[in-house]
Design a protein around this motif. Structure first.
Motif, mmCIF file in Angstrom:
data_model
loop_
_atom_site.group_PDB
_atom_site.id
_atom_site.type_symbol
_atom_site.label_atom_id
_atom_site.label_comp_id
_atom_site.label_asym_id
_atom_site.label_seq_id
_atom_site.Cartn_x
_atom_site.Cartn_y
_atom_site.Cartn_z
ATOM 1 N N LEU A 151 -4.511 1.031 1.806
ATOM 2 C CA LEU A 151 -4.267 2.425 1.079
ATOM 3 C C LEU A 151 -4.722 3.866 1.160
ATOM 4 O O LEU A 151 -5.821 3.892 2.399
ATOM 5 N N GLU A 163 -11.262 -3.838 -8.460
ATOM 6 C CA GLU A 163 -10.746 -4.660 -8.449
ATOM 7 C C GLU A 163 -11.082 -6.244 -9.515
ATOM 8 O O GLU A 163 -12.182 -5.594 -9.731
ATOM 9 N N ALA A 194 -7.165 4.817 -2.863
ATOM 10 C CA ALA A 194 -8.828 3.449 -2.379
ATOM 11 C C ALA A 194 -9.955 4.628 -2.740
ATOM 12 O O ALA A 194 -10.784 3.498 -4.011
ATOM 13 N N ARG A 206 -7.185 -2.555 0.850
ATOM 14 C CA ARG A 206 -7.883 -1.479 0.715
ATOM 15 C C ARG A 206 -7.617 -1.115 1.868
ATOM 16 O O ARG A 206 -7.958 0.628 2.457
ATOM 17 N N ASP A 207 -7.575 -2.029 3.227
ATOM 18 C CA ASP A 207 -7.612 -0.573 4.331
ATOM 19 C C ASP A 207 -6.370 -0.337 4.371
ATOM 20 O O ASP A 207 -6.578 0.220 5.677
ATOM 21 N N MET A 262 -9.978 2.281 -7.160
ATOM 22 C CA MET A 262 -9.166 1.147 -6.626
ATOM 23 C C MET A 262 -10.630 0.489 -7.185
ATOM 24 O O MET A 262 -11.887 0.964 -6.889
ATOM 25 N N ALA A 300 0.616 -1.580 0.251
ATOM 26 C CA ALA A 300 0.228 0.069 -0.030
ATOM 27 C C ALA A 300 0.657 1.278 0.246
ATOM 28 O O ALA A 300 0.689 2.113 -0.602
ATOM 29 N N ARG A 318 -7.149 -8.477 -1.345
ATOM 30 C CA ARG A 318 -7.906 -6.610 -1.967
ATOM 31 C C ARG A 318 -8.187 -6.133 -0.309
ATOM 32 O O ARG A 318 -7.823 -5.686 -0.235
ATOM 33 N N ALA A 319 -8.976 -7.151 0.360
ATOM 34 C CA ALA A 319 -9.424 -6.078 1.386
ATOM 35 C C ALA A 319 -7.787 -5.581 2.233
ATOM 36 O O ALA A 319 -8.063 -4.767 2.941
#
Length: 367
Positions: free
Chosen positions: A209, A219, A214, A206-207, A217, A178, A202-203
């Motif tokens: 970024l 996916e 985000a 995402r958390d 983004m 990230a 991916r999760a």
């Protein structure tokens, strides 16, 4: 649609040759078909008055380049200084075009190339990620953590703490990816971040970024740590979606401005030309099927567009060339850092003369 990529064309005097060519190379006969398509466009330019030097540099550029693999298009602009623009496109044009004039034939270029969407692509799993930056450079990123990355298959004494260490390693790897992604998105001014990998990976990414990354983004479900090159079809589809979202946002902005009484929306050739000369246009809307066929006159400055030479005389400028309203106004938009929205059938945006604009300021307030 941002026009940064054609801005250099506004800083060069013509005449220009503009070519939009089907460069598809997907059959045994493709090379010969490409040559024949180019010879047809070459002849059109010669018939239109293109000089020998310009034809020669274009011929060298077209015949000397490596053929693309699969379906593709190609756009070129050449002028007194040689080839000024040469780009391949993912989708070939419906028909080839060739034009010679004092202003580049910009409308077919925009239709063929579309808007650039700088994109960062990431393939992530629990060990880290493989990242492709906006400039195409690929790198592999993970943390310096030396902890385990696989959980035990069979539960036993102490396995809970071991699994926690594994999850901590996964988290630290996601943080490292990230951090690098945030830097590449910011540095490359990326409008799209495509992330491939299994859902948990991916999760985690995402958390970690930044909000800016985000927000852009998209996916892709994948469980194998796919390298970026293997998801290009999906990347192209995601970029197309971003382009359409931006186009719709431009249409909505015009509709909203039209509904107000502050004068920040105008429509019709006269009004848009006047706003262009005042550098007031923020977004130009153009319906190619409805723009007038008559030409407007141009001054030395790219934004000096007028209905007649007398209008330029009043501004102390002399007419130096003429062009279709579409090409003249696109050229001016590029020179004044304005966006362009190409209006399509079914957009339900009423435009006089096929032209409209969202303004930076009401014309009545200009000094």
């Amino acid at each position: 649609m941002r026009l940064d990529w054609i801005r250099p064309l506004t800083e060069t005097d013509g005449p220009f040759a503009t070519v939009v060519l089907d460069a598809t190379h997907d059959t045994a006969e493709a090379t010969e078909q490409y040559r024949l398509r180019w010879r047809d466009l070459y002849s059109r330019l010669a018939d239109a008055g293109a000089d020998e030097a310009t034809l020669t540099v274009l011929d060298d550029a077209v015949t000397g380049a490596d053929a693309p693999d699969g379906t593709a298009g190609r756009v070129l602009v050449a002028g007194p200084g040689g080839v000024l623009l040469d780009r391949h496109t993912e989708v070939p044009p419906e028909r080839g075009t060739a034009a010679w004039g004092q202003v580049p034939d910009l409308l077919p270029l925009l239709a063929a190339v579309g808007e650039d969407v700088p994109t960062v692509v990431v393939a992530i799993d629990h060990t880290g990620g493989e990242i492709r930056a906006v400039d195409g450079e690929v790198e592999t990123v993970s943390s310096d953590a030396s902890g385990p990355v696989h959980k035990a298959n069979i539960a036993g004494p102490g396995e809970g703490s071991a699994d926690a260490r594994v999850e901590e390693t996964w988290k630290r790897n996601a943080q490292a990816v990230a951090e690098r992604v945030d830097k590449l998105v910011r540095g490359g001014n990326a409008g799209l971040l495509v992330v491939a990998g299994d859902a948990p990976s991916r999760a985690r990414l995402r958390d970690e970024l930044s909000p800016a990354a985000a927000e852009v983004m998209a996916e892709i479900e994948n469980t194998g740590g796919t390298v970026p090159e293997q998801v290009d079809d999906t990347v192209r589809a995601a970029a197309d979606e971003v382009r359409e979202q931006r186009r719709v946002a431009g249409l909505d902005s015009f509709r909203t401005a039209q509904g107000r009484s502050d004068g920040l929306a105008v429509t019709g050739l006269d009004a848009v030309v006047a706003a262009t000369r005042a550098h007031a246009v923020e977004t130009l809307l153009l319906d190619a099927s409805a723009t007038p066929g008559t030409e407007v006159v141009l001054g030395a400055d790219a934004s000096a567009v007028a209905i007649s030479g007398a209008d330029l005389d009043q501004l102390g400028q002399q007419a130096t060339a003429s062009a279709t309203p579409a090409d003249a106004l696109i050229r001016a938009a590029a020179a004044t850092d304005a966006d362009v929205v190409l209006v399509r059938d079914g957009d339900d945006v009423p435009l006089d003369d096929g032209l409209g604009a969202v303004l930076r300021f009401p014309l009545g307030e200009q000094s």
